[in-house]
Every structure is written in C-alpha cells, then in structure tokens.
Design an enzyme around this catalytic site. Structure first.
Site, short mmCIF file in Angstrom:
data_model
loop_
_atom_site.label_atom_id
_atom_site.label_comp_id
_atom_site.label_asym_id
_atom_site.label_seq_id
_atom_site.Cartn_x
_atom_site.Cartn_y
_atom_site.Cartn_z
N TYR A 1 0.80 -1.22 0.00
CA TYR A 1 0.00 0.00 0.00
C TYR A 1 0.84 1.27 0.00
O TYR A 1 0.27 2.37 -0.04
CB TYR A 1 -0.93 0.01 1.22
CG TYR A 1 -1.89 -1.14 1.24
CD1 TYR A 1 -3.01 -1.15 0.41
CD2 TYR A 1 -1.68 -2.25 2.06
CE1 TYR A 1 -3.90 -2.21 0.41
CE2 TYR A 1 -2.56 -3.31 2.07
CZ TYR A 1 -3.67 -3.29 1.25
OH TYR A 1 -4.54 -4.35 1.25
N ASN B 1 -9.41 0.75 8.49
CA ASN B 1 -10.74 0.66 9.10
C ASN B 1 -10.71 0.55 10.62
O ASN B 1 -11.76 0.66 11.26
CB ASN B 1 -11.50 -0.53 8.53
CG ASN B 1 -11.80 -0.37 7.05
OD1 ASN B 1 -11.38 0.60 6.42
ND2 ASN B 1 -12.53 -1.31 6.49
N PHE C 1 -4.48 -1.21 9.91
CA PHE C 1 -5.23 -1.05 8.67
C PHE C 1 -6.26 0.05 8.88
O PHE C 1 -6.69 0.34 10.00
CB PHE C 1 -5.86 -2.35 8.17
CG PHE C 1 -4.85 -3.27 7.55
CD1 PHE C 1 -4.45 -3.10 6.23
CD2 PHE C 1 -4.24 -4.28 8.29
CE1 PHE C 1 -3.49 -3.92 5.66
CE2 PHE C 1 -3.29 -5.11 7.73
CZ PHE C 1 -2.91 -4.92 6.41
N HIS D 1 -4.55 6.46 -0.85
CA HIS D 1 -5.12 6.32 0.49
C HIS D 1 -4.07 6.54 1.58
O HIS D 1 -4.43 6.75 2.74
CB HIS D 1 -5.70 4.90 0.63
CG HIS D 1 -7.02 4.84 1.34
ND1 HIS D 1 -7.85 5.92 1.54
CD2 HIS D 1 -7.68 3.78 1.90
CE1 HIS D 1 -8.94 5.54 2.18
NE2 HIS D 1 -8.86 4.25 2.42
N ASN E 1 -13.52 5.52 5.95
CA ASN E 1 -13.63 4.51 7.00
C ASN E 1 -12.64 4.71 8.14
O ASN E 1 -12.94 4.36 9.29
CB ASN E 1 -13.46 3.11 6.39
CG ASN E 1 -14.64 2.71 5.55
OD1 ASN E 1 -15.77 3.10 5.82
ND2 ASN E 1 -14.40 1.93 4.51
#
Length: 208
Positions: free
Chosen positions: A19, A73, A71, A24, A119
């Site tokens: 990632y 969320n 992560f 993001h 989120n």
C-alpha cells in the site's frame, strides 16, 4: 504559542509495502516527511498498534507522530491507545488523511466534522465518541474511471498509486501540507485554516 495547537499528528493509511505510495496513504506520506525533516525515528509500538515517535521541534515544542498499523478501518484503536496513555484530549490531535471530494492540489483544515465516507475517520470518531477534533484533508481527486460499479472504481482509485503525471503536483501538495501543519502547531488550527484553506495548486504546464 497558541493554546489550541495540536501536539499529536496522526497520519492515516494502510501498513505494508503493498500500500506504500497509494492515494489512500497520503497521510502516511506527510508523517514520513515530517519525521525525516524533524529527525524523528518512527518505531513500531505494540501498545499503540502503530509506528510512533516524538521529539522537541524548535519553536513548536514537544510533538508526537503516529501512523496506525491496524489497517485503515481500525485506525481509531491506535489513536485511542495513544490518547489514553498520554492523557491527551481530542483537541490536541491533528488527523491527516485523503479526501476524494477535493481535487489533488487542495487541502482543507477543520476543527471538527463528520467522517463522510472515510472509513478511517469513522473508526476514529467511534473510538473517541466525538467529532470535535482537528483534521487536515488532502485532496486526491475523484476516480476518472466511468465504471458502472462505483464501489469498485473508488477502491481501485484510493488503493492505486499516483500517476507519473501527478508526481510533481503531489510534491507541491506535501510541501504545502507541511507548511499548513507547522502553522497549526505554531499558531493554532484556526490561523492555519484562514491561511491555507483557500490555496489551490495546479500541475505545472508541460514544456513546449
């Protein structure tokens, strides 16, 4: 030095090389840049469920940096752990994260507000039981895809990397975001809002 200035900077993103450098993770990018410029070593801290570091920055005082590694969320779990450990209030944090509803080249500071569709912010608001904390939203633009499946297009966009053509503008955005963050730390969030929320950057024109 302003009384309402943040002392804990929290960049949102997803951990792992998969990632890294994705849209993001622009919050992580800014934290990494600040850590490098300020000479802060970010280390994995199990009790905080994130990468954490702190330092005394000349003119700014003691500053803490956090990248949750839960992560996206579950970002609120990490932030809640740091607040509880150091007995900080929500007003002492600045959460930095991506926002599709702003074009790349724009940023927006606010003292409070909803999570929107993000989120990571939903998790933070849930764990803090409050929407009243400062945040810095960095625009990543809407997906260009005209896919009929809006959810898939959104996921592909936020988890995709910035295009080569966006790299120059991305660097300018991070420069401006660092200035805005340092202003918020030095003079308070409201001063930074007044100075930076109306700023707009554009990609340089191609050389003929």
């Amino acid at each position: 030095m302003s009384e309402d200035r943040p002392t804990l900077l929290v960049g949102l993103g997803n951990p792992g090389q998969k990632y890294a450098e994705t849209r993001h993770n622009i919050g992580f990018m800014l934290i990494d840049r600040l850590a490098q410029d300020w000479g802060v070593k970010l280390s994995e801290d199990r009790k905080f469920q994130g990468e954490y570091g702190e330092t005394a920055v000349p003119g700014l005082g003691k500053i803490r940096l956090l990248k949750p590694t839960t992560f996206m969320n579950q970002s609120g779990r990490s932030l809640r752990a740091v607040l509880d450990w150091y007995k900080l209030t929500p007003q002492q944090i600045l959460v930095i994260y991506d926002d599709m509803d702003l074009p790349l080249g724009r940023l927006r500071l606010r003292q409070s507000g909803s999570a929107g569709t993000h989120n990571g912010m939903k998790s933070i608001i849930s764990h803090l039981s409050s929407k009243d904390f400062p945040r810095l939203r960095l625009g990543i633009s809407l997906p260009r895809s005209q896919s009929n499946d809006r959810h898939d297009a959104t996921v592909s966009h936020v988890l995709g990397k910035f295009a080569v053509s966006e790299q120059s503008l991305l660097k300018q955005v991070l420069d401006l975001a660092q200035e805005a963050t340092e202003t918020a730390l030095r003079s308070g969030v409201e001063t930074a809002m007044n100075r930076y929320n109306a700023r707009s950057l554009e990609a340089p024109a191609p050389v003929a």
